[in-house]
Scaffold this motif. Structure first.
Motif, PDB file in Angstrom:
ATOM      1  N   LEU A 122       0.798  -1.217   0.000  1.00 29.65           N
ATOM      2  CA  LEU A 122       0.000   0.000   0.000  1.00 29.65           C
ATOM      3  C   LEU A 122       0.837   1.276   0.000  1.00 29.65           C
ATOM      4  O   LEU A 122       1.684   1.480   0.864  1.00 29.65           O
ATOM      5  CB  LEU A 122      -0.922   0.000   1.222  1.00 29.65           C
ATOM      6  CG  LEU A 122      -1.847   1.208   1.395  1.00 29.65           C
ATOM      7  CD1 LEU A 122      -2.807   1.340   0.216  1.00 29.65           C
ATOM      8  CD2 LEU A 122      -2.622   1.096   2.704  1.00 29.65           C
ATOM      9  N   MET A 123       0.560   2.139  -0.995  1.00 34.97           N
ATOM     10  CA  MET A 123       1.095   3.495  -1.026  1.00 34.97           C
ATOM     11  C   MET A 123      -0.068   4.451  -1.245  1.00 34.97           C
ATOM     12  O   MET A 123      -1.064   4.108  -1.892  1.00 34.97           O
ATOM     13  CB  MET A 123       2.137   3.663  -2.131  1.00 34.97           C
ATOM     14  CG  MET A 123       3.406   2.849  -1.928  1.00 34.97           C
ATOM     15  SD  MET A 123       4.755   3.384  -3.034  1.00 34.97           S
ATOM     16  CE  MET A 123       5.219   4.957  -2.261  1.00 34.97           C
ATOM     17  N   VAL A 124       0.079   5.664  -0.706  1.00 35.07           N
ATOM     18  CA  VAL A 124      -1.000   6.652  -0.763  1.00 35.07           C
ATOM     19  C   VAL A 124      -0.493   7.921  -1.438  1.00 35.07           C
ATOM     20  O   VAL A 124       0.558   8.457  -1.073  1.00 35.07           O
ATOM     21  CB  VAL A 124      -1.519   6.987   0.656  1.00 35.07           C
ATOM     22  CG1 VAL A 124      -2.612   8.053   0.583  1.00 35.07           C
ATOM     23  CG2 VAL A 124      -2.032   5.734   1.350  1.00 35.07           C
ATOM     24  N   PHE A 125      -1.274   8.402  -2.416  1.00 34.18           N
ATOM     25  CA  PHE A 125      -0.981   9.657  -3.104  1.00 34.18           C
ATOM     26  C   PHE A 125      -2.251  10.503  -3.061  1.00 34.18           C
ATOM     27  O   PHE A 125      -3.334  10.013  -3.373  1.00 34.18           O
ATOM     28  CB  PHE A 125      -0.573   9.404  -4.556  1.00 34.18           C
ATOM     29  CG  PHE A 125       0.658   8.551  -4.689  1.00 34.18           C
ATOM     30  CD1 PHE A 125       1.912   9.129  -4.758  1.00 34.18           C
ATOM     31  CD2 PHE A 125       0.558   7.171  -4.722  1.00 34.18           C
ATOM     32  CE1 PHE A 125       3.049   8.346  -4.865  1.00 34.18           C
ATOM     33  CE2 PHE A 125       1.685   6.377  -4.827  1.00 34.18           C
ATOM     34  CZ  PHE A 125       2.937   6.966  -4.898  1.00 34.18           C
ATOM     35  N   SER A 126      -2.111  11.765  -2.674  1.00 36.66           N
ATOM     36  CA  SER A 126      -3.322  12.562  -2.456  1.00 36.66           C
ATOM     37  C   SER A 126      -3.201  13.981  -2.998  1.00 36.66           C
ATOM     38  O   SER A 126      -2.130  14.591  -2.977  1.00 36.66           O
ATOM     39  CB  SER A 126      -3.654  12.614  -0.960  1.00 36.66           C
ATOM     40  OG  SER A 126      -4.879  13.284  -0.740  1.00 36.66           O
ATOM     41  N   GLN A 127      -4.345  14.498  -3.469  1.00 36.46           N
ATOM     42  CA  GLN A 127      -4.491  15.908  -3.829  1.00 36.46           C
ATOM     43  C   GLN A 127      -5.098  16.694  -2.670  1.00 36.46           C
ATOM     44  O   GLN A 127      -5.161  17.917  -2.722  1.00 36.46           O
ATOM     45  CB  GLN A 127      -5.422  16.048  -5.039  1.00 36.46           C
ATOM     46  CG  GLN A 127      -4.971  15.358  -6.302  1.00 36.46           C
ATOM     47  CD  GLN A 127      -6.034  15.435  -7.386  1.00 36.46           C
ATOM     48  OE1 GLN A 127      -7.226  15.321  -7.115  1.00 36.46           O
ATOM     49  NE2 GLN A 127      -5.608  15.628  -8.630  1.00 36.46           N
ATOM     50  N   ASP A 128      -5.560  15.978  -1.665  1.00 37.76           N
ATOM     51  CA  ASP A 128      -6.316  16.576  -0.562  1.00 37.76           C
ATOM     52  C   ASP A 128      -5.362  17.029   0.543  1.00 37.76           C
ATOM     53  O   ASP A 128      -4.739  16.206   1.216  1.00 37.76           O
ATOM     54  CB  ASP A 128      -7.310  15.549  -0.016  1.00 37.76           C
ATOM     55  CG  ASP A 128      -8.318  16.154   0.949  1.00 37.76           C
ATOM     56  OD1 ASP A 128      -7.971  17.137   1.630  1.00 37.76           O
ATOM     57  OD2 ASP A 128      -9.445  15.630   1.033  1.00 37.76           O
ATOM     58  N   GLY A 129      -5.261  18.335   0.725  1.00 38.45           N
ATOM     59  CA  GLY A 129      -4.350  18.870   1.726  1.00 38.45           C
ATOM     60  C   GLY A 129      -4.651  18.390   3.129  1.00 38.45           C
ATOM     61  O   GLY A 129      -3.741  18.196   3.944  1.00 38.45           O
TER      62      GLY A 129
END
Length: 239
Positions: A122-129
């Motif tokens: 699992l890796m997480v990438f986000s646009q949500d600050g």
């Protein structure tokens, strides 16, 4: 031959809306050009068929968070390198979030919660600050779950040692929750994970890590996401 015009301008004439409304429809992924979603208002069209989806709304496009199952053998020395794996083609078919794939979801993605070197999962990438800040500011309290396949003979009382605080390069590591899942597989639940920590812990008790996979960050698990594919974090899920 007619001159090419912007998609938003064409939509204004097609459905009799304002330019701003046309841009919101397009950016929301509600406009199809020859049956394909186009979410760029500046996209130029000639004779293509333009349609507005029957369920179209003017709701603002929300920032999204993407969950990737990092495959074996991928170098994560650069935290943004795995972004090349996130494309429309690698979106898993079993994504149940109900979120439609838009090109804008691949822009300005921030990698969070570094994965252990050599690990998959699992890796997480986000646009949500808000999510990025949550994962950074609460890193010391958010639990991560790994499984590690190991070889070798564990030291006497080795499991007890793995569950006690250890020092790694002068850093006092918080106590972890470690248990056997099989004769050669250990489960680790850790907080504030330091780079190389799991290999260090295993080596300290006579074990060698063969493979390692991250299954969960906080309350978000990878589930049955296939290696090399990604899905959206559902709107009702939080770390």
């Amino acid at each position: 031959m007619s001159a090419a015009i912007r998609l938003d301008k064409h939509l204004v004439a097609l459905i009799k809306c304002s330019r701003g409304e046309a841009q919101k429809y397009i950016e929301g992924g509600w406009v199809l050009v020859d049956g394909v979603i186009v979410d760029q208002p500046q996209f130029k069209i000639l004779e293509q068929k333009v349609e507005l989806h029957a369920d179209a709304t003017l709701t603002a496009v929300l920032p999204r968070t993407l969950l990737l199952n990092l495959p074996e053998g991928f170098d994560v020395s650069s935290p943004i390198a795995p972004l090349q794996l996130i494309t429309p083609e690698t979106h898993t078919q079993d994504d149940r979030s109900g979120i439609r794939v838009l090109k804008r979801h691949f822009a300005r993605l921030t990698p969070t919660t570094p994965i252990e070197p050599g690990a998959t999962g699992l890796m997480v990438f986000s646009q949500d600050g808000k999510i990025v800040r949550k994962l950074v500011e609460d890193a010391k309290t958010i639990e991560q779950e790994y499984i590690a396949d190991v070889s070798g003979d564990i030291d006497p009382n080795g499991l007890q040692k793995l569950n006690a605080p250890m020092k790694q390069n002068g850093w006092l590591l918080p106590a972890a929750k470690v248990s056997w899942q099989s004769e050669t597989r250990l489960r680790f639940a850790l907080k504030n994970v330091h780079s190389g920590q799991i290999r260090f812990m295993c080596t300290s008790v006579g074990l060698t890590v063969v493979t390692m996979t991250r299954l969960r960050i906080g309350r978000v698990s990878m589930g049955k996401l296939p290696p090399g594919e990604w899905r959206y974090l559902p709107e009702d899920k939080w770390f």
